[in-house]
Design an enzyme around this catalytic site. Sequence first.
Site, PDB file in Angstrom:
ATOM      1  N   SER A  59     -26.172  19.105  29.848  1.00 29.02           N
ATOM      2  CA  SER A  59     -27.224  18.652  30.769  1.00 29.02           C
ATOM      3  C   SER A  59     -27.125  19.291  32.154  1.00 29.02           C
ATOM      4  O   SER A  59     -27.438  18.653  33.161  1.00 29.02           O
ATOM      5  CB  SER A  59     -27.225  17.124  30.871  1.00 29.02           C
ATOM      6  OG  SER A  59     -27.441  16.549  29.593  1.00 29.02           O
ATOM      7  N   GLU A  68     -22.369  21.373  17.933  1.00 27.11           N
ATOM      8  CA  GLU A  68     -23.403  21.144  16.905  1.00 27.11           C
ATOM      9  C   GLU A  68     -23.015  21.837  15.600  1.00 27.11           C
ATOM     10  O   GLU A  68     -23.294  21.335  14.505  1.00 27.11           O
ATOM     11  CB  GLU A  68     -24.766  21.641  17.428  1.00 27.11           C
ATOM     12  CG  GLU A  68     -25.306  20.695  18.508  1.00 27.11           C
ATOM     13  CD  GLU A  68     -26.207  21.345  19.537  1.00 27.11           C
ATOM     14  OE1 GLU A  68     -26.672  22.477  19.315  1.00 27.11           O
ATOM     15  OE2 GLU A  68     -26.440  20.715  20.586  1.00 27.11           O
ATOM     16  N   HIS A  73     -19.526  25.821  18.732  1.00 29.17           N
ATOM     17  CA  HIS A  73     -20.359  24.828  19.425  1.00 29.17           C
ATOM     18  C   HIS A  73     -20.249  23.490  18.695  1.00 29.17           C
ATOM     19  O   HIS A  73     -20.159  23.454  17.464  1.00 29.17           O
ATOM     20  CB  HIS A  73     -21.816  25.310  19.470  1.00 29.17           C
ATOM     21  CG  HIS A  73     -22.652  24.489  20.404  1.00 29.17           C
ATOM     22  ND1 HIS A  73     -23.133  23.251  20.054  1.00 29.17           N
ATOM     23  CD2 HIS A  73     -23.047  24.709  21.684  1.00 29.17           C
ATOM     24  CE1 HIS A  73     -23.809  22.749  21.088  1.00 29.17           C
ATOM     25  NE2 HIS A  73     -23.769  23.615  22.090  1.00 29.17           N
ATOM     26  N   GLU A 104     -17.682  21.608  26.840  1.00 24.82           N
ATOM     27  CA  GLU A 104     -18.932  20.892  26.603  1.00 24.82           C
ATOM     28  C   GLU A 104     -18.640  19.507  26.035  1.00 24.82           C
ATOM     29  O   GLU A 104     -18.497  19.359  24.809  1.00 24.82           O
ATOM     30  CB  GLU A 104     -19.804  21.668  25.605  1.00 24.82           C
ATOM     31  CG  GLU A 104     -20.233  23.034  26.091  1.00 24.82           C
ATOM     32  CD  GLU A 104     -21.597  23.431  25.542  1.00 24.82           C
ATOM     33  OE1 GLU A 104     -22.389  23.960  26.309  1.00 24.82           O
ATOM     34  OE2 GLU A 104     -21.863  23.190  24.344  1.00 24.82           O
ATOM     35  N   GLY A 162     -28.325  24.474  27.816  1.00 22.60           N
ATOM     36  CA  GLY A 162     -29.231  24.316  26.681  1.00 22.60           C
ATOM     37  C   GLY A 162     -30.658  24.126  27.154  1.00 22.60           C
ATOM     38  O   GLY A 162     -31.375  25.084  27.449  1.00 22.60           O
ATOM     39  N   GLY A 163     -31.086  22.882  27.254  1.00 18.22           N
ATOM     40  CA  GLY A 163     -32.472  22.542  27.575  1.00 18.22           C
ATOM     41  C   GLY A 163     -33.036  23.294  28.780  1.00 18.22           C
ATOM     42  O   GLY A 163     -34.160  23.802  28.731  1.00 18.22           O
ATOM     43  N   ASN A 190     -28.146  28.896  26.298  1.00 21.39           N
ATOM     44  CA  ASN A 190     -28.059  28.736  24.846  1.00 21.39           C
ATOM     45  C   ASN A 190     -29.384  28.138  24.376  1.00 21.39           C
ATOM     46  O   ASN A 190     -29.622  26.956  24.556  1.00 21.39           O
ATOM     47  CB  ASN A 190     -26.882  27.809  24.497  1.00 21.39           C
ATOM     48  CG  ASN A 190     -26.844  27.447  23.025  1.00 21.39           C
ATOM     49  OD1 ASN A 190     -27.553  28.054  22.209  1.00 21.39           O
ATOM     50  ND2 ASN A 190     -26.037  26.461  22.664  1.00 21.39           N
ATOM     51  N   TRP A 191     -30.202  28.983  23.807  1.00 16.62           N
ATOM     52  CA  TRP A 191     -31.538  28.523  23.374  1.00 16.62           C
ATOM     53  C   TRP A 191     -31.474  27.603  22.168  1.00 16.62           C
ATOM     54  O   TRP A 191     -32.472  26.981  21.824  1.00 16.62           O
ATOM     55  CB  TRP A 191     -32.422  29.738  23.034  1.00 16.62           C
ATOM     56  CG  TRP A 191     -32.949  30.465  24.221  1.00 16.62           C
ATOM     57  CD1 TRP A 191     -32.775  30.137  25.543  1.00 16.62           C
ATOM     58  CD2 TRP A 191     -33.771  31.644  24.205  1.00 16.62           C
ATOM     59  NE1 TRP A 191     -33.442  31.041  26.340  1.00 16.62           N
ATOM     60  CE2 TRP A 191     -34.057  31.974  25.554  1.00 16.62           C
ATOM     61  CE3 TRP A 191     -34.285  32.448  23.189  1.00 16.62           C
ATOM     62  CZ2 TRP A 191     -34.837  33.078  25.891  1.00 16.62           C
ATOM     63  CZ3 TRP A 191     -35.060  33.546  23.525  1.00 16.62           C
ATOM     64  CH2 TRP A 191     -35.330  33.856  24.869  1.00 16.62           C
ATOM     65  N   LYS A 192     -30.353  27.560  21.479  1.00 14.77           N
ATOM     66  CA  LYS A 192     -30.252  26.802  20.228  1.00 14.77           C
ATOM     67  C   LYS A 192     -31.378  27.257  19.283  1.00 14.77           C
ATOM     68  O   LYS A 192     -31.733  28.428  19.307  1.00 14.77           O
ATOM     69  CB  LYS A 192     -30.268  25.292  20.515  1.00 14.77           C
ATOM     70  CG  LYS A 192     -29.200  24.930  21.558  1.00 14.77           C
ATOM     71  CD  LYS A 192     -28.946  23.472  21.719  1.00 14.77           C
ATOM     72  CE  LYS A 192     -27.831  23.260  22.745  1.00 14.77           C
ATOM     73  NZ  LYS A 192     -27.475  21.857  22.907  1.00 14.77           N
ATOM     74  N   GLY A 201     -27.499  17.370  25.783  1.00 14.69           N
ATOM     75  CA  GLY A 201     -28.858  16.962  25.411  1.00 14.69           C
ATOM     76  C   GLY A 201     -29.144  15.496  25.683  1.00 14.69           C
ATOM     77  O   GLY A 201     -30.144  14.960  25.229  1.00 14.69           O
TER      78      GLY A 201
END
Length: 253
Positions: free
Chosen positions: A212, A96, A94, A166, A233-234, A9-11, A172
């Site tokens: 993470s 966010e 998600h 999640e 993500g990251g 997930n590149w966000k 993150g």
Amino acid sequence: MKKYLIAGNWKMNKVTAEAAAFAEELKAKNFSNADEVALLVPFTQLTAVGEGLKGSGIGFGAQNVHFEKSGAFTGEISVPMLEEIGVDYCIVGHSERREYFGETDETVNKKLKALILAGITPILCVGESLEVREGKGEQTFVASQLFADFEGIGMADASKVVVAYEPIWAIGTGKTATPDQAEEMCAFIRGVIGGMYDNSVADDMLILYGGSMKASNAADLLAKKDINGGLIGGASLKVDDFSAIVDAAAQLK
Ligand code: 13P
């Protein structure tokens, strides 16, 4: 054999030139498990990523969608728009989006229904905040999300959904859930799905962990019985970091 999905997930990251280069580099890895890999990218990068991955077996998709087909919804993207690009997946709910953009279980439910109808696989995100976990309410909280998110969705359609656990406190933050914490919740989710539908839907459902996840902890998480992959993500923003997680899943086969 256990099925996996390793989804990046590149966000809100990368412009088109970077996205195209990434897709090309990822395709060149020739993963033996390419059909268990996906990239979830910003809307404006979908076409370039789809083109770049063509013929690789790697899937791709969006991070959100509107539930209406068309209309006066300034700034939104509809399911037919995603269909036209040929996406395989779309993230729904998600944390966010729930926190910053007013996503509710009601809108999540509508989005799931619209995506299923179009044959796009939803990746439904659920998970509790730190406050809820500290109060030991995480199972009640996640179960209530699942009940609301799957409301009115029949058995055949439910089996098309991927669920990602999640925990918000692990996103993150560098603070990963331990493999046992992640497994406990993923097994719990499978149990809830089994209760709502039946064991065959629950057994076949892909349940991912996100928060993470990185090369150094992926193998321990992915080895757990009820964890079918990761929503990353990251660590999905660099080809080598992401590929190491894909390889970890391949080695568990
Ligand atoms: P991080 O891997 O950066 O913690 O993000 C997880 C996530 O939110 C994936 O959807």
